[in-house]
Design an enzyme around this catalytic site. Sequence first.
Site, PDB file in Angstrom:
ATOM      1  N   GLU A  44     -75.454 -49.735 -87.000  1.00  0.00           N
ATOM      2  CA  GLU A  44     -75.374 -48.693 -88.034  1.00  0.00           C
ATOM      3  C   GLU A  44     -75.580 -47.326 -87.423  1.00  0.00           C
ATOM      4  O   GLU A  44     -74.897 -46.361 -87.776  1.00  0.00           O
ATOM      5  CB  GLU A  44     -76.432 -48.953 -89.118  1.00  0.00           C
ATOM      6  CG  GLU A  44     -76.195 -48.160 -90.399  1.00  0.00           C
ATOM      7  CD  GLU A  44     -76.816 -46.772 -90.408  1.00  0.00           C
ATOM      8  OE1 GLU A  44     -76.505 -45.998 -91.316  1.00  0.00           O
ATOM      9  OE2 GLU A  44     -77.624 -46.442 -89.497  1.00  0.00           O
ATOM     10  N   ASP A  54     -80.840 -52.142 -85.843  1.00  0.00           N
ATOM     11  CA  ASP A  54     -80.815 -51.208 -84.703  1.00  0.00           C
ATOM     12  C   ASP A  54     -81.534 -49.918 -85.086  1.00  0.00           C
ATOM     13  O   ASP A  54     -81.720 -49.621 -86.265  1.00  0.00           O
ATOM     14  CB  ASP A  54     -79.383 -50.910 -84.241  1.00  0.00           C
ATOM     15  CG  ASP A  54     -78.543 -50.169 -85.286  1.00  0.00           C
ATOM     16  OD1 ASP A  54     -78.657 -50.505 -86.486  1.00  0.00           O
ATOM     17  OD2 ASP A  54     -77.782 -49.261 -84.915  1.00  0.00           O
TER      18      ASP A  54
HETATM   19  N1  BES Z   1     -80.989 -44.555 -92.986  1.00  0.00           N
HETATM   20  C1  BES Z   1     -80.040 -43.622 -92.519  1.00  0.00           C
HETATM   21  C2  BES Z   1     -79.235 -42.969 -93.591  1.00  0.00           C
HETATM   22  C3  BES Z   1     -79.996 -42.115 -94.531  1.00  0.00           C
HETATM   23  C4  BES Z   1     -81.101 -41.428 -94.145  1.00  0.00           C
HETATM   24  C5  BES Z   1     -79.569 -42.024 -95.774  1.00  0.00           C
HETATM   25  C6  BES Z   1     -81.792 -40.673 -95.034  1.00  0.00           C
HETATM   26  C7  BES Z   1     -80.234 -41.239 -96.651  1.00  0.00           C
HETATM   27  C8  BES Z   1     -81.375 -40.562 -96.288  1.00  0.00           C
HETATM   28  C9  BES Z   1     -79.110 -44.261 -91.541  1.00  0.00           C
HETATM   29  O1  BES Z   1     -79.738 -45.174 -90.691  1.00  0.00           O
HETATM   30  C10 BES Z   1     -78.568 -43.187 -90.662  1.00  0.00           C
HETATM   31  O2  BES Z   1     -79.324 -42.523 -90.020  1.00  0.00           O
HETATM   32  N2  BES Z   1     -77.265 -43.029 -90.630  1.00  0.00           N
HETATM   33  C11 BES Z   1     -76.632 -42.145 -89.736  1.00  0.00           C
HETATM   34  C12 BES Z   1     -75.196 -42.558 -89.697  1.00  0.00           C
HETATM   35  C13 BES Z   1     -74.438 -42.137 -88.496  1.00  0.00           C
HETATM   36  C14 BES Z   1     -75.110 -42.438 -87.208  1.00  0.00           C
HETATM   37  C15 BES Z   1     -73.062 -42.732 -88.557  1.00  0.00           C
HETATM   38  C16 BES Z   1     -76.792 -40.713 -90.171  1.00  0.00           C
HETATM   39  O3  BES Z   1     -76.785 -40.423 -91.366  1.00  0.00           O
HETATM   40  O4  BES Z   1     -76.943 -39.860 -89.299  1.00  0.00           O
HETATM   41 ZN    ZN Z   2     -80.860 -43.889 -89.224  1.00  0.00          ZN
END
Ligand code: BES
Ligand code: ZN
Length: 452
Positions: free
Chosen positions: A152, A87
């Site tokens: 996610e 997603d």
């Molecule tokens: N890929 C990211 C997480 C991430 C980004 C980790 C950059 C480290 C560096 C992930 O898809 C994401 O965006 N997670 C969300 C989680 C939330 C929606 C629960 C986030 O971190 O905002």
């Molecule tokens: Zn993300």
Amino acid sequence: MEPVLRAIAAGREAALEELKAFLRIPSVSGDPARRGEVRRAAAWVAEFLRGLGCRVEVLETPGHPIVYGEWTGAPGRPTLLTYGHYDVQPEDPVERWTSPPFEPAIREGAIYARGAADDKGQVFIHLKAAEACLRAERRLPVNLKFLIEGEEEVGSPNLEPFVAAEVDRLKADAVAISDTAMLAKGVPALCVGLRGIVYCQVDLQGPATDLHSGIFGGSVANPANVLCRLLARLTDEQGRVAIPGFYDDVRPLAPAERDAFAALPFDEAVYREALGVPALDGEIGFTTLERRWARPTFEVNGLHAGFTGVGSKTVLPARAMAKVSMRLVPDQDPDKLVEAFEAALRRLCPPSVSLTVTRMHGSRPWLMPTDHPAVQAAARALERGFGRRPVFIREGGSIPIVTTLTERLGAPILLLGFGLPDENAHAPDERLDLDNFYRGILTIAYLYRELT
Ligand code: BES
Ligand code: ZN
């Protein structure tokens, strides 16, 4: 390994065409109108895994499907579980994209599309690594399990119970995740810590309807004014969060960790310049990396109230809304902090508006030791793939399922990120560097070997 390397090199062009097809599917999990598209992305992943000879199931949930696949042709060998997400975040503001978000385009050595880096491109790296090994050698040095979800970006609400219920099925010796970034171009990284998050919507309701701001202004509360006042009081001049109790459970950074951060090849001036900000900002007493990786924050993600169109309109809006999040570090707890946040707002909120706080999602912070043999295996794989020893980093972002996977499976989690910090995840012109894409495939092929 030679035949595998040849297979990867020979498949470069074809790989890009396949990745484009994956990226064309607008699998925005947070948009109910895209439900069918999200399913289509799940089916695409399932189909690819079937093509590899995996046993595949597309598991229905109350939300979006979970794709599970396994290849168990290496009895007696270790098992690697790969987690990722198909997603993506919404593409807006769509007018800020150089090329349309769901029409992948190749420019300046990168592939541009929503999901290129986060996380379809990185999931695809794992699919292609498995494919190259299987094509070249008909077998893999490890058993593989794939857990690719579609929620996610909305906090993984249905994956949590799935993992809890399916511990036996998911058992593995290590978990590989590529959903983070390298420290910089040419500097591969293993990520050993993530911040947690809790996300809330705040609604203020004033009068039953919008009012003329001249006729009524001054006699009834303006929800937009009140919202600004409330939010402004939640952070202070020192860059600290002013919610009572907010820092109670924050584990201080150990001097050795501060030294390790300071020793990383990170240049604050370059960072500032790349972001285009006149000055960096944050909690006083901490470096930029400390602020991003190891200190908690409070952020307003969006605000909505009243008239925001062209021209002017004198109006006292009936409602005001904010989407806010708090990023958390060990040992802060999302549940506790939502309570503290709501309590702080209620204490500050005047009786002239009604306040609603809706919690949307939350996940705990995560930190792991670096001395596990699987972590060292991942470091060797990255060194082979990128020709340079990786650095150990943390990230400020969140991957909700990692704490659950750590606790339920008891396996080490290897965060091998192939994105770059400036690849615009969640923003217009998201992209993935093609050199890192190919090196990522090599790295994962090496990882299979290093784990045995
Ligand atoms: N890929 C990211 C997480 C991430 C980004 C980790 C950059 C480290 C560096 C992930 O898809 C994401 O965006 N997670 C969300 C989680 C939330 C929606 C629960 C986030 O971190 O905002
Ligand atoms: Zn993300």
